[in-house]
Design a protein around this motif. Structure first.
Motif, short mmCIF file in Angstrom:
data_model
loop_
_atom_site.label_atom_id
_atom_site.label_comp_id
_atom_site.label_asym_id
_atom_site.label_seq_id
_atom_site.Cartn_x
_atom_site.Cartn_y
_atom_site.Cartn_z
N LEU A 96 38.66 42.57 33.79
CA LEU A 96 40.08 42.80 34.39
C LEU A 96 41.05 41.82 33.32
N THR A 97 39.88 40.57 32.88
CA THR A 97 41.17 39.87 32.60
C THR A 97 41.91 40.71 31.60
N PHE A 156 39.86 33.41 37.48
CA PHE A 156 38.58 34.87 37.07
C PHE A 156 37.12 33.15 37.16
N ALA A 157 37.28 32.00 37.24
CA ALA A 157 36.07 31.32 37.45
C ALA A 157 36.05 30.41 38.14
N GLU A 158 37.29 29.97 38.59
CA GLU A 158 37.37 28.77 40.62
C GLU A 158 38.46 28.86 41.30
N THR A 207 45.70 30.63 28.16
CA THR A 207 45.98 31.53 27.25
C THR A 207 44.74 32.03 27.27
N ASP A 208 45.31 33.82 26.73
CA ASP A 208 43.88 34.94 26.84
C ASP A 208 42.96 34.42 26.52
N ALA A 209 42.94 33.59 25.25
CA ALA A 209 41.73 33.26 24.10
C ALA A 209 40.60 32.57 24.81
#
Length: 375
Positions: free
Chosen positions: A46-47, A65-67, A238-240
């Protein structure tokens, strides 16, 4: 090699049955490796699909996406004005169950603003969300067709497009809705609860879970994220950073468990292959003794055992690989086997066969040539 092939041809049926048994063991090991890698693919699907360099979430959280994360809807306009940001879109994300004809489907529902960052980028059938309400783009894993109607949160939604390979970290298929529909699903209260919230001054539903931002070419994601972090009620990933978080936190425990199970399974496979090779060697006791009696060098005996072991391993590996590729689409989770994973597993199988051949080679070299003259 000709000697090894001739011996195999002499007992071809038995050899092939043995290879099938080894292949089934290796198929399970390959499946574990594929599922292990598939967890990462699913966690990042998804990300990566969102194609965004920045995620803005509630301060002190690592969402969406994590919490859990909740921020005001007007944050999107604030983020869009940050230097370096090319576009921003608000999203909501929640787990839900929707009713399809004859079944209930558990999904991850993502609400986005069509035309802004946050929507699906890999539609394989139909189209994306338009201007009408109660439209849905669903992943193929949900088993829905374009034009299907489902009941979600009391509203009937029509599937207008399909994606492929977009699932949540838990394996639930993703569905995309209009932000206003998704926000109603997630934040609208029942009438009694709404009256209580209004009396308490908490009736605002202009809430989203995160803001997704794409940056101008050349913009530094870390610098833009630091600018957003200066607003005390927001955080930025950030994406990373988001990818690192998802792989090391969200799916790490499952990856470790699968990895340990794979190692144990490879040890069991190694023991079984060693026993098979030893049995194959001892079954040829008289033949090996005859070779030694007529003066065959030790290298011939070693080559016979080693070549048969490698043939057993690689024929079994090929059978296991073919089986996994034939059935992997039927697995409930992704089985990600690429050239790198296949190459590593082939090297592991070769190492197992060579290592397991040593005991059989030593036994073969100790055989007395006079055994060829026995009754």
């Amino acid at each position: 090699m000709k000697l090894a092939l001739r011996d195999i041809r002499h007992g071809l049926g038995r050899f092939l049955v043995t290879c099938v048994g080894v292949g089934l063991l290796l198929a399970v090991a390959l499946a574990m490796v594929g599922i292990y890698q598939g967890l990462v693919v699913e966690a990042l699907a998804l990300t990566r699909s969102l194609r965004a360099e920045l995620r803005v979430v509630e301060a002190g959280t690592r969402g969406p996406f994590a919490e859990a994360s909740r921020i005001p809807g007007d944050v999107r306009a604030m983020v869009a004005r940050v230097p370096g940001v090319a576009g921003a879109g608000a999203i909501t994300l929640r787990t839900a169950e929707m009713a399809a004809p004859g079944r209930i489907i558990r999904v991850q529902a993502l609400g986005d603003e069509p035309g802004r960052p946050g929507g699906p980028s890999n539609i394989v059938a139909g189209r994306g969300l338009g201007g009408a309400r109660f439209e849905m783009v669903a992943d193929q894993r949900a088993g829905l067709a374009v034009g299907a109607t489902v009941l979600l949160g009391g509203d009937r939604c029509r599937v207008v497009g399909l994606t492929r390979g977009l699932v949540a970290s838990g394996g639930d298929p993703l569905v995309f809705l209009h932000l206003r529909d998704s926000r109603d699903l997630q934040f609208t209260l029942s009438p009694p609860a709404a009256r209580r919230a209004a009396a308490a001054g908490a009736g605002n539903t202009d809430t989203v879970n995160a803001v997704i931002a794409r940056l101008h070419p050349g913009a530094d994601p870390n610098a833009v994220a630091e600018t957003v972090r200066r607003w005390k009620h927001l955080s930025a990933l950030t994406d990373a950073e988001q990818s690192e978080l998802l792989t090391r936190s969200v799916v790490n425990r499952a990856r470790v468990q699968l990895g340990m199970f794979t190692v144990v399974l490879l040890f069991v496979t190694a023991v079984i292959i060693a026993l098979i090779i030893y049995t194959m060697t001892m079954d040829k006791l008289r033949e090996i003794a005859t070779l030694k009696l007529i003066g065959a060098p030790d290298s011939t005996i070693i080559g016979l055992v080693l070549q048969q072991a490698l043939l057993l391993g690689f024929v079994g590996f090929g059978a296991g690989l073919a089986l996994i590729f034939a059935v992997r689409d039927r697995f409930p989770r992704s089985v990600a086997l690429g050239p790198e994973e296949i190459g590593v597993m082939a090297a592991v199988v070769a190492a197992i066969c060579i290592r397991d051949s040593t005991a059989s080679i030593r036994a073969a070299l100790r055989i007395d040539p006079q055994a060829a003259l026995g009754g």
